[in-house]
Design a protein around this motif. Structure first.
Motif: not given
Length: 227
Positions: A32-38, A85-93, A136-147
């Motif tokens: 859900g949070l970008l800094f958590g990818f590691f 869902q949080l990642g997607h929401l952040l990306g969308a908004h 890594v991809v599983r973290t960043f794809l969610n906000p990208v989907a929102g964007v």
């Protein structure tokens, strides 16, 4: 255990220190949070499954240590779904502003580009599911989907499917092997974790090889003609 001494890159250390609650929080943060990818998502889920098996005390070197398998099988997919869902929401908004930060020791713009490439190559639904198995991809794809404007309802359906397959599948694998190898699992634990991490990196390596082959060959610089 001294929390200050916990290695956040070591799934075994995280589980021993924080138990079930820590596992669920880490799954949420990683997705859900970008800094958590590691954070060690795959090995964390695998060891959580082992922690719910008969080999739990042996692996974590704590008599009586045991995780609840039903709690893991319910809590992990729920937290993985909620995080995405949080990642997607952040990306969308928030939109592209999420990704305008410069490269740093942890964050690289190439992570975002890689997530967007999967989204474009496989299509929205398939990309959301497959990304679960890619660090890594599983973290960043969610906000990208929102964007990129993927509808929240459509994202939710594929998100639930991907989160369930990823979390339940790996947890059950760890649980099954923990019960099967009880009494001798210490000899196999590290190789199994390395194998799981290697398998999760295979699609990334395949994609990198494809991209390299598809790239146009570099043209040699033209040298001025000698008089």
């Amino acid at each position: 255990m001294n929390v200050a001494a916990v290695n956040v890159m070591d799934a075994q250390s995280l589980i021993a220190a924080f138990g079930l609650a820590g596992i669920l929080i880490i799954v949420f943060i990683e997705t859900g949070l970008l800094f958590g990818f590691f954070l060690p998502g795959d090995s964390l889920l695998f060891l959580a499954g082992v922690g719910a098996s008969g080999a739990a005390a042996e692996v974590f070197h704590r008599p009586g240590f045991h995780l609840s398998l039903p709690a893991l099988l319910i809590g992990a997919p729920v937290c993985a779904t909620a995080g995405a869902q949080l990642g997607h929401l952040l990306g969308a908004h928030v939109g592209p502003r999420l990704f305008l930060r410069p490269d740093s020791r942890l964050f690289k713009q190439e992570y975002v580009a890689k997530a967007e490439a999967y989204f474009t190559r496989y299509g929205a639904g398939k990309a959301v599911v497959l990304a679960r198995f890619l660090p890594v991809v599983r973290t960043f794809l969610n906000p990208v989907a929102g964007v990129l404007g993927m509808r929240a309802r459509e994202f939710f359906v594929w998100n639930v499917l991907g989160a369930s397959l990823w979390t339940v599948g790996i947890i059950l694998l760890g649980h099954r092997l923990g019960d099967s190898l009880k009494g001798s699992i210490d000899s196999y634990l590290l190789p199994m974790i390395i194998l799981i991490i290697a398998l999760s990196l295979v699609p990334v390596l395949v994609e990198a090889i494809r991209a390299r082959r598809a790239a146009p060959p570099s043209r040699p610089e033209e040298r001025p003609a000698r008089p």
